[in-house]
Design an enzyme around this catalytic site. Structure first.
Site, PDB file in Angstrom:
ATOM      1  N   THR A  85      46.846  35.058  59.696  1.00  0.00           N
ATOM      2  CA  THR A  85      45.400  34.908  59.933  1.00  0.00           C
ATOM      3  C   THR A  85      44.724  34.695  58.578  1.00  0.00           C
ATOM      4  O   THR A  85      44.041  35.582  58.078  1.00  0.00           O
ATOM      5  CB  THR A  85      44.808  36.133  60.646  1.00  0.00           C
ATOM      6  OG1 THR A  85      45.157  37.321  59.923  1.00  0.00           O
ATOM      7  CG2 THR A  85      45.330  36.244  62.068  1.00  0.00           C
ATOM      8  N   CYS A 264      46.542  39.695  51.692  1.00  0.00           N
ATOM      9  CA  CYS A 264      45.970  40.660  52.639  1.00  0.00           C
ATOM     10  C   CYS A 264      44.625  41.219  52.185  1.00  0.00           C
ATOM     11  O   CYS A 264      43.597  40.910  52.775  1.00  0.00           O
ATOM     12  CB  CYS A 264      46.955  41.802  52.884  1.00  0.00           C
ATOM     13  SG  CYS A 264      48.400  41.307  53.826  1.00  0.00           S
TER      14      CYS A 264
END
Length: 437
Positions: A85, A264
């Site tokens: 994502t 992240c």
């Protein structure tokens, strides 16, 4: 159990191998034929300690296979969605196109009573939407959200022996069928005492974003203190030791330096802010903007320190950068502070050579204009300044008495505050750290 893992990137490849290690029959599915071929040959497409050995071990048992054919998911009791994502280009929000594509491709092969499990880090509200999509195809199937908490460099251990499990199911119902299925998947670590928490979808989705935001805040806090220490002549390392002795604070993640990077923390805190804005709660996370700003400012600060240590100019200075990956024991260069600093130095006229034990090929694809040298001794030769920007063990173990004969000017900037200043100064080096006098 029969398990399918959709998406065989960093998260999916590790998860698939670890599920096979736990005794399950696993098929990993990915759209990239090259990645599937590499994994099928027990070669990891990225560097992660212990993963290739694990791939070889479990593939020898016949419990792990990889394919590009989504139809191979048919018949699995549990299907894990492990696709990326990333941050949308030009926006802070997360790009959910891979999650949506994976779910749409998988849905026709999900049978009654089977469980789809999301592991990707997604904006809150995604699980509810995907559950509706799954049930349009198969009303008797279930969806749970089971966020991952992997640390690059420790991913195999973190998957086999995690510090907690979180199951997101409708209504946080302990008697939901998904809970029993997940308990069976994770029976081995659960039997060893790993705690688990059953939550609703929204809470489970928020856990990873909240955890990463807290870690990012803690890192940026100590880096802000580093700026104050620079101004006051104090030592941020001793400051961190002192406040870290407080049980309410703790010493972990209080290491001042050039800040965080990777695939992240940066994108997760940005997408968290974006989603909060969509929900009308943007004021609750305005502090994350400053967290992000502090983090990016550390890179500029390292460039300024390099100029200072090189007598006020970068033009023509030969700078050796130790480290390209965003952290040690990884070849991940996504949003790497080390590479960003190296590129800024080169733009300002320095002649930059970057070395790293694992990530040079990835770095060269991101910044082809930089010079890369895999041999550490060759990289250090005739340097006017050395910057330690990724704390690989071999850099921590450098002998300042030996290295001084290889460089042109013995100047070292410790971007991670991991070297012993007195040791390097005693050997004749000019040493500068971040927030250290």
């Amino acid at each position: 159990m029969k398990i399918s893992v959709i998406g065989c990137g960093y998260l999916g490849a590790v998860h698939a191998a670890c599920m096979a290690k736990l005794g399950h029959e696993v098929v990993g599915i990915d759209v990239d034929p090259h990645k599937v071929a590499e994994l099928s040959a027990a070669r990891a497409p990225f560097f992660e300690p212990g993963l290739e050995e694990l791939l070889s071990e479990v593939q020898a048992t016949g419990r792990l296979t990889f394919t590009t054919d989504m139809a191979a998911a048919a018949g699995s009791e549990v299907h894990f969605i492990c696709v990326g994502t990333p941050q949308k280009k030009g926006e802070k929000a997360a790009d959910l196109s891979y999650v949506d594509a994976a779910t749409n491709a998988l849905a026709p092969y999900v049978g009654a009573g089977e469980l789809v499990v999301g592991k990707s880090t997604v904006p809150v509200g995604t699980a509810e939407r995907l559950a509706e999509l799954i049930q349009e195809h198969q009303p008797e199937a279930h969806l749970a959200w089971n966020p991952e908490f992997l640390r690059e460099g420790h991913a195999v251990k973190d998957t086999l022996t995690p510090d907690r499990f979180v199951y997101g199911v409708p209504g946080a119902a302990e008697d939901h069928p998904a809970v029993e299925l997940l308990d069976e998947v994770y029976a081995t670590p659960l039997s060893s005492g790993t705690p688990r928490l059953v939550a609703d979808y929204a809470t489970a989705e928020l856990v990873k974003s909240a955890a990463n935001s807290f870690l990012a805040t803690k890192i940026s806090f100590i880096n802000a203190m580093s700026e104050v220490c620079d101004a006051a002549g104090a030592d941020v390392t001793l400051l961190a030791d002192a406040i870290g002795m407080d049980d309410r604070i703790g010493r972990k993640f209080l290491n001042a330096g050039i800040g965080f990077g990777g695939g992240c923390l940066p994108k997760d805190i940005r997408s968290f802010m974006a989603r909060a804005g969509e929900l009308g709660a943007d004021q609750a996370l305005t502090f994350l903007r400053e967290v992000d700003d502090i983090n990016m400012r550390r890179r500029t600060r390292m460039v300024e320190l390099t100029r200072e240590i090189c007598n006020g100019t970068l033009l023509g200075q030969r700078i050796t950068v130790l480290g390209a990956a965003f952290k040690p024991n990884s070849d991940d260069v996504r949003d790497s502070p080390a590479l960003s600093i190296a590129a800024q130095l080169q733009l300002q006229g320095a002649v930059v050579t970057v070395t790293d034990p694992q990530s040079l090929s990835n770095a060269a694809r991101r910044f082809p204009e930089l010079n890369y040298e895999p041999d550490l001794t060759a990289a250090l030769l005739n340097a006017d300044a050395v910057l330690l920007l990724t704390e690989w063990q071999q850099y921590l173990e450098l002998d300042p008495h030996t290295v001084i004969s290889q460089v042109r000017s013995p100047r070292i900037l410790d971007g991670r505050n991991v070297l012993e200043p007195s040791k390097w100064r005693a050997a004749g080096w000019t040493y500068r750290g971040m927030g250290r006098p």
